[in-house]
Design a protein around this motif. Structure first.
Motif, PDB file in Angstrom:
ATOM      1  N   ALA A  28      -1.689 -13.483  12.181  1.00  0.00           N
ATOM      2  CA  ALA A  28      -3.034 -13.173  12.660  1.00  0.00           C
ATOM      3  C   ALA A  28      -3.076 -11.661  12.830  1.00  0.00           C
ATOM      4  O   ALA A  28      -2.256 -11.090  13.545  1.00  0.00           O
ATOM      5  CB  ALA A  28      -3.302 -13.871  13.986  1.00  0.00           C
ATOM      6  N   VAL A  29      -4.017 -11.010  12.148  1.00  0.00           N
ATOM      7  CA  VAL A  29      -4.070  -9.549  12.135  1.00  0.00           C
ATOM      8  C   VAL A  29      -5.330  -9.070  12.860  1.00  0.00           C
ATOM      9  O   VAL A  29      -6.435  -9.512  12.549  1.00  0.00           O
ATOM     10  CB  VAL A  29      -4.059  -9.010  10.691  1.00  0.00           C
ATOM     11  N   GLN A  30      -5.143  -8.183  13.813  1.00  0.00           N
ATOM     12  CA  GLN A  30      -6.260  -7.655  14.593  1.00  0.00           C
ATOM     13  C   GLN A  30      -6.834  -6.379  13.973  1.00  0.00           C
ATOM     14  O   GLN A  30      -6.153  -5.679  13.233  1.00  0.00           O
ATOM     15  CB  GLN A  30      -5.787  -7.319  16.017  1.00  0.00           C
ATOM     16  N   ASN A  31      -8.081  -6.100  14.315  1.00  0.00           N
ATOM     17  CA  ASN A  31      -8.740  -4.832  14.012  1.00  0.00           C
ATOM     18  C   ASN A  31      -9.098  -4.599  12.552  1.00  0.00           C
ATOM     19  O   ASN A  31      -9.446  -3.477  12.184  1.00  0.00           O
ATOM     20  CB  ASN A  31      -7.922  -3.635  14.525  1.00  0.00           C
ATOM     21  N   MET A  32      -9.015  -5.608  11.694  1.00  0.00           N
ATOM     22  CA  MET A  32      -9.450  -5.415  10.312  1.00  0.00           C
ATOM     23  C   MET A  32     -10.971  -5.547  10.269  1.00  0.00           C
ATOM     24  O   MET A  32     -11.527  -6.554  10.703  1.00  0.00           O
ATOM     25  CB  MET A  32      -8.812  -6.447   9.373  1.00  0.00           C
ATOM     26  N   ALA A  33     -11.636  -4.528   9.721  1.00  0.00           N
ATOM     27  CA  ALA A  33     -13.097  -4.528   9.707  1.00  0.00           C
ATOM     28  C   ALA A  33     -13.692  -4.276   8.317  1.00  0.00           C
ATOM     29  O   ALA A  33     -14.880  -4.448   8.132  1.00  0.00           O
ATOM     30  CB  ALA A  33     -13.617  -3.473  10.676  1.00  0.00           C
ATOM     31  N   CYS A  34     -12.859  -3.873   7.363  1.00  0.00           N
ATOM     32  CA  CYS A  34     -13.394  -3.537   6.037  1.00  0.00           C
ATOM     33  C   CYS A  34     -12.333  -3.777   4.967  1.00  0.00           C
ATOM     34  O   CYS A  34     -11.190  -4.103   5.270  1.00  0.00           O
ATOM     35  CB  CYS A  34     -13.848  -2.082   6.014  1.00  0.00           C
ATOM     36  N   ASP A  35     -12.738  -3.583   3.705  1.00  0.00           N
ATOM     37  CA  ASP A  35     -11.805  -3.773   2.594  1.00  0.00           C
ATOM     38  C   ASP A  35     -10.630  -2.804   2.666  1.00  0.00           C
ATOM     39  O   ASP A  35      -9.512  -3.152   2.299  1.00  0.00           O
ATOM     40  CB  ASP A  35     -12.526  -3.617   1.259  1.00  0.00           C
ATOM     41  N   TYR A  36     -10.884  -1.587   3.127  1.00  0.00           N
ATOM     42  CA  TYR A  36      -9.789  -0.626   3.274  1.00  0.00           C
ATOM     43  C   TYR A  36      -8.736  -1.172   4.244  1.00  0.00           C
ATOM     44  O   TYR A  36      -7.536  -1.053   4.002  1.00  0.00           O
ATOM     45  CB  TYR A  36     -10.283   0.737   3.767  1.00  0.00           C
ATOM     46  N   CYS A  37      -9.200  -1.774   5.332  1.00  0.00           N
ATOM     47  CA  CYS A  37      -8.277  -2.319   6.338  1.00  0.00           C
ATOM     48  C   CYS A  37      -7.369  -3.386   5.721  1.00  0.00           C
ATOM     49  O   CYS A  37      -6.144  -3.356   5.896  1.00  0.00           O
ATOM     50  CB  CYS A  37      -9.041  -2.946   7.503  1.00  0.00           C
ATOM     51  N   SER A  38      -7.955  -4.333   5.006  1.00  0.00           N
ATOM     52  CA  SER A  38      -7.152  -5.406   4.424  1.00  0.00           C
ATOM     53  C   SER A  38      -6.203  -4.865   3.362  1.00  0.00           C
ATOM     54  O   SER A  38      -5.068  -5.325   3.235  1.00  0.00           O
ATOM     55  CB  SER A  38      -8.040  -6.518   3.861  1.00  0.00           C
ATOM     56  N   SER A  39      -6.646  -3.847   2.623  1.00  0.00           N
ATOM     57  CA  SER A  39      -5.774  -3.222   1.632  1.00  0.00           C
ATOM     58  C   SER A  39      -4.598  -2.509   2.307  1.00  0.00           C
ATOM     59  O   SER A  39      -3.456  -2.595   1.838  1.00  0.00           O
ATOM     60  CB  SER A  39      -6.580  -2.228   0.798  1.00  0.00           C
ATOM     61  N   ALA A  40      -4.862  -1.828   3.397  1.00  0.00           N
ATOM     62  CA  ALA A  40      -3.802  -1.133   4.127  1.00  0.00           C
ATOM     63  C   ALA A  40      -2.773  -2.122   4.675  1.00  0.00           C
ATOM     64  O   ALA A  40      -1.561  -1.874   4.622  1.00  0.00           O
ATOM     65  CB  ALA A  40      -4.397  -0.304   5.259  1.00  0.00           C
ATOM     66  N   VAL A  41      -3.248  -3.258   5.185  1.00  0.00           N
ATOM     67  CA  VAL A  41      -2.335  -4.282   5.701  1.00  0.00           C
ATOM     68  C   VAL A  41      -1.488  -4.843   4.564  1.00  0.00           C
ATOM     69  O   VAL A  41      -0.263  -4.971   4.680  1.00  0.00           O
ATOM     70  CB  VAL A  41      -3.116  -5.407   6.423  1.00  0.00           C
ATOM     71  N   ARG A  42      -2.129  -5.166   3.437  1.00  0.00           N
ATOM     72  CA  ARG A  42      -1.398  -5.720   2.287  1.00  0.00           C
ATOM     73  C   ARG A  42      -0.325  -4.741   1.808  1.00  0.00           C
ATOM     74  O   ARG A  42       0.837  -5.119   1.601  1.00  0.00           O
ATOM     75  CB  ARG A  42      -2.360  -6.047   1.147  1.00  0.00           C
ATOM     76  N   LYS A  43      -0.697  -3.472   1.649  1.00  0.00           N
ATOM     77  CA  LYS A  43       0.266  -2.470   1.170  1.00  0.00           C
ATOM     78  C   LYS A  43       1.414  -2.272   2.160  1.00  0.00           C
ATOM     79  O   LYS A  43       2.568  -2.093   1.746  1.00  0.00           O
ATOM     80  CB  LYS A  43      -0.439  -1.145   0.906  1.00  0.00           C
ATOM     81  N   SER A  44       1.115  -2.323   3.456  1.00  0.00           N
ATOM     82  CA  SER A  44       2.182  -2.148   4.450  1.00  0.00           C
ATOM     83  C   SER A  44       3.167  -3.303   4.386  1.00  0.00           C
ATOM     84  O   SER A  44       4.372  -3.100   4.511  1.00  0.00           O
ATOM     85  CB  SER A  44       1.607  -2.006   5.860  1.00  0.00           C
ATOM     86  N   LEU A  45       2.667  -4.506   4.171  1.00  0.00           N
ATOM     87  CA  LEU A  45       3.549  -5.669   4.077  1.00  0.00           C
ATOM     88  C   LEU A  45       4.355  -5.655   2.780  1.00  0.00           C
ATOM     89  O   LEU A  45       5.555  -5.951   2.780  1.00  0.00           O
ATOM     90  CB  LEU A  45       2.733  -6.961   4.185  1.00  0.00           C
ATOM     91  N   GLU A  46       3.707  -5.300   1.682  1.00  0.00           N
ATOM     92  CA  GLU A  46       4.407  -5.260   0.394  1.00  0.00           C
ATOM     93  C   GLU A  46       5.487  -4.184   0.363  1.00  0.00           C
ATOM     94  O   GLU A  46       6.422  -4.269  -0.441  1.00  0.00           O
ATOM     95  CB  GLU A  46       3.412  -5.041  -0.738  1.00  0.00           C
ATOM     96  N   ALA A  47       5.405  -3.202   1.231  1.00  0.00           N
ATOM     97  CA  ALA A  47       6.424  -2.144   1.296  1.00  0.00           C
ATOM     98  C   ALA A  47       7.692  -2.593   2.017  1.00  0.00           C
ATOM     99  O   ALA A  47       8.721  -1.919   1.929  1.00  0.00           O
ATOM    100  CB  ALA A  47       5.846  -0.905   1.981  1.00  0.00           C
ATOM    101  N   VAL A  48       7.641  -3.716   2.704  1.00  0.00           N
ATOM    102  CA  VAL A  48       8.823  -4.227   3.413  1.00  0.00           C
ATOM    103  C   VAL A  48       9.788  -4.815   2.385  1.00  0.00           C
ATOM    104  O   VAL A  48       9.397  -5.692   1.605  1.00  0.00           O
ATOM    105  CB  VAL A  48       8.426  -5.302   4.452  1.00  0.00           C
ATOM    106  N   PRO A  49      11.044  -4.348   2.349  1.00  0.00           N
ATOM    107  CA  PRO A  49      12.013  -4.926   1.419  1.00  0.00           C
ATOM    108  C   PRO A  49      12.144  -6.440   1.639  1.00  0.00           C
ATOM    109  O   PRO A  49      12.267  -6.896   2.770  1.00  0.00           O
ATOM    110  CB  PRO A  49      13.322  -4.207   1.770  1.00  0.00           C
ATOM    111  N   GLY A  50      12.077  -7.187   0.552  1.00  0.00           N
ATOM    112  CA  GLY A  50      12.202  -8.633   0.628  1.00  0.00           C
ATOM    113  C   GLY A  50      10.876  -9.374   0.559  1.00  0.00           C
ATOM    114  O   GLY A  50      10.858 -10.581   0.368  1.00  0.00           O
ATOM    115  N   VAL A  51       9.769  -8.651   0.697  1.00  0.00           N
ATOM    116  CA  VAL A  51       8.460  -9.304   0.613  1.00  0.00           C
ATOM    117  C   VAL A  51       8.122  -9.527  -0.853  1.00  0.00           C
ATOM    118  O   VAL A  51       8.110  -8.592  -1.656  1.00  0.00           O
ATOM    119  CB  VAL A  51       7.357  -8.480   1.313  1.00  0.00           C
TER     120      VAL A  51
END
Length: 92
Positions: A28-51
């Motif tokens: 559950a992700v807080q504070n996402m309000a726009c497409d940029y927000c969801s893109s930033a969350v996706r990129k941050s998760l994809e940067a984690v080794p093993g994802v």
């Protein structure tokens, strides 16, 4: 025969991937309000080794993450979204 058995046992002990499993979690992700927000969350998760995959829903305020539990854990995933500016917590 003993050498073959010893080699097989040693190979299993050395290989952490023998105990790794692919896991999927919903955050559950807080504070996402726009497409940029969801893109930033996706990129941050994809940067984690093993994802392997991160699917982020702006409408549902969730991220479904598939990862290798030998390389990543829930704490690392939550830390990645938090560093990107979006607090998250496990829903599953």
């Amino acid at each position: 025969m003993i050498r073959l058995r010893s080699t097989a046992i040693l190979g299993v002990l050395i290989s952490s991937s023998a105990f790794a499993a692919e896991r999927t979690i919903t955050l559950a992700v807080q504070n996402m309000a726009c497409d940029y927000c969801s893109s930033a969350v996706r990129k941050s998760l994809e940067a984690v080794p093993g994802v392997a995959k991160a699917i982020v829903s702006l409408n549902d305020k969730t991220a479904i993450v598939t990862y290798d539990d030998a390389k990543a854990d829930v704490k690392a995933l939550i830390g990645a979204t938090t560093r990107a500016g979006y607090l998250s917590a496990s829903r599953s």
